[in-house]
Design an enzyme around this catalytic site. Structure first.
Site, PDB file in Angstrom:
ATOM      1  N   CYS A   1     -13.392   5.112   3.223  1.00  0.00           N
ATOM      2  CA  CYS A   1     -12.331   6.342   3.389  1.00  0.00           C
ATOM      3  C   CYS A   1     -12.773   7.281   3.956  1.00  0.00           C
ATOM      4  CB  CYS A   1     -13.410   5.964   1.668  1.00  0.00           C
ATOM      5  SG  CYS A   1     -12.858   8.125   1.219  1.00  0.00           S
TER       6      CYS A   1
ATOM      7  N   ARG B   1      -0.537   1.367   0.367  1.00  0.00           N
ATOM      8  CA  ARG B   1       0.763   2.632   0.264  1.00  0.00           C
ATOM      9  C   ARG B   1       2.203   2.097   0.144  1.00  0.00           C
ATOM     10  NH1 ARG B   1      -0.491   7.518   4.429  1.00  0.00           N
ATOM     11  NH2 ARG B   1      -0.950   6.047   5.375  1.00  0.00           N
TER      12      ARG B   1
ATOM     13  N   PRO C   1      -7.682  -1.028  -2.745  1.00  0.00           N
ATOM     14  CA  PRO C   1      -8.056  -0.068  -3.455  1.00  0.00           C
ATOM     15  C   PRO C   1      -8.278   1.276  -3.383  1.00  0.00           C
ATOM     16  CG  PRO C   1      -9.910  -0.529  -2.371  1.00  0.00           C
ATOM     17  CD  PRO C   1      -8.733  -1.210  -1.785  1.00  0.00           C
TER      18      PRO C   1
END
Length: 349
Positions: free
Chosen positions: A102, A227, A17
């Site tokens: 996060c 990434r 995500p």
């Protein structure tokens, strides 16, 4: 290790995500290129429970994205439970994932994301509240701790498991590290050895070879690719081939790479209500798709100015018809020093 929802391979490959990246068009494309599991962008529990239109819009997904998880974040157990209930009843994904990883300020300043890791009692309360509000499996994504002083991924993982988490993804950096330094995959090995639930490894995966060596080294149950998927969704097919002991498929040639980028752009344009806004938002993907091709810096500069899909098509057609023109423009210094800044790096949630 048995996953709490059906997966097609022994070592499933997840698309991570990622805010502003793992939207439905990219999830669908990655599924087509071999991703076994996808997860939505991380979404605010408050936004979901208040039925905020923009938040609910990001919950849209198609049948070709399954199995899919919806990732939610927040520090209020009641709000997290309410959000889980709505997601379950209205959207019915395969699982609900809680974001405890996060690191961005606007999330952690409200104790969301990795901010929760400062209080493991809160982490457990959130997991229990979500688990009581849904019949779906509840999974979590964590970091190794808030800071070096509190770095203890095994304890965090055990606390999550005890609270009812059915699988755990670890990004082995602390919040204070953000994305600096190297991800400590030895911590994934330690957590895998300590827990009875599947552990999913995440961090610093840029090539198809890395997940294979790291799974062997850590015995992790799955890999979460973030990434490393930027501009190369085929990394999933390449990784799967290597995991199955087969030769790695070659990366697509430039013509095919441009065709994939255009297909992705068309999917994004069809998904969004505003074609111009979709094209502008898609610029970051274009920069990733052309990374490494001859004349890429000049090409990125041009693509960073597009405002429509037709412009993208024209730029790619011109490049393929006159590749030397792009190489020469870059060689004589047309490209500004700021071109490297065009490659944005949205945070993995």
């Amino acid at each position: 290790m048995t996953f709490p929802f059906a997966v097609r391979d022994d070592i499933p490959l997840y698309l991570a995500p990622m805010a502003g990246v793992s939207e439905s068009p990219f999830r669908r494309l990655c599924r087509r290129f071999g991703a076994d599991v996808v997860v939505t962008e991380f979404l605010s529990a408050e936004g979901i429970r208040r039925e905020n239109a923009a938040t609910l819009d990001k919950l849209r997904f198609g049948a070709d994205e399954r199995p899919i998880g919806v990732q939610i974040f927040g520090a209020d157990p009641q709000a997290m439970g309410d959000a889980a209930r709505l997601v379950t009843d209205v959207f019915a994904p395969e699982f609900i994932d809680i974001n405890f990883g996060c690191p961005v300020k606007k999330v952690v300043r409200r104790n969301g994301g990795s901010g929760c890791l400062k209080d493991l009692g809160l982490v457990q309360s959130v997991i229990r509240a979500v688990s009581l509000s849904t019949h779906l499996p509840v999974t979590v994504k964590i970091r190794s701790g808030w800071s070096e002083d509190t770095r203890d991924p095994v304890t965090i993982g055990l606390r999550c498991q005890d609270a009812g988490a059915k699988a755990l993804a670890l990004h082995p950096r602390t919040r204070t590290q953000m994305f600096s330094g190297a991800a400590r995959w030895e911590e994934i090995a330690a957590v895998t050895a300590a827990l009875d639930i599947p552990v999913i490894g995440n961090g610093d995966i840029k090539t198809a070879e890395q997940p294979v060596s790291r799974c062997i080294r850590t015995a992790s149950s799955a890999v979460l690719i973030a990434r490393g998927s930027f501009g190369q969704p085929w990394i999933f097919d390449q990784t799967r081939a290597l995991l199955n002991g087969k030769p790695k498929p070659q990366a697509p040639a430039i013509e095919r790479r441009f065709a994939i980028a255009l297909e992705h752009a068309r999917m994004a344009e069809a998904y969004e209500a505003d074609p111009r806004g979709a094209a502008i938002e898609f610029r970051k993907h274009l920069g990733w798709y052309v990374k490494g091709v001859p004349g890429s810096a000049e090409l990125r500069r041009t693509l960073h100015a597009v405002v429509s899909l037709s412009q993208v098509e024209d730029v790619f057609a011109d490049y393929l018809a006159r590749p030397q023109r792009w190489h020469d423009a870059e060689a004589i210094g047309v490209v500004s020093e700021r071109d490297s800044d065009l490659e944005e790096s949205p945070a993995a949630a």
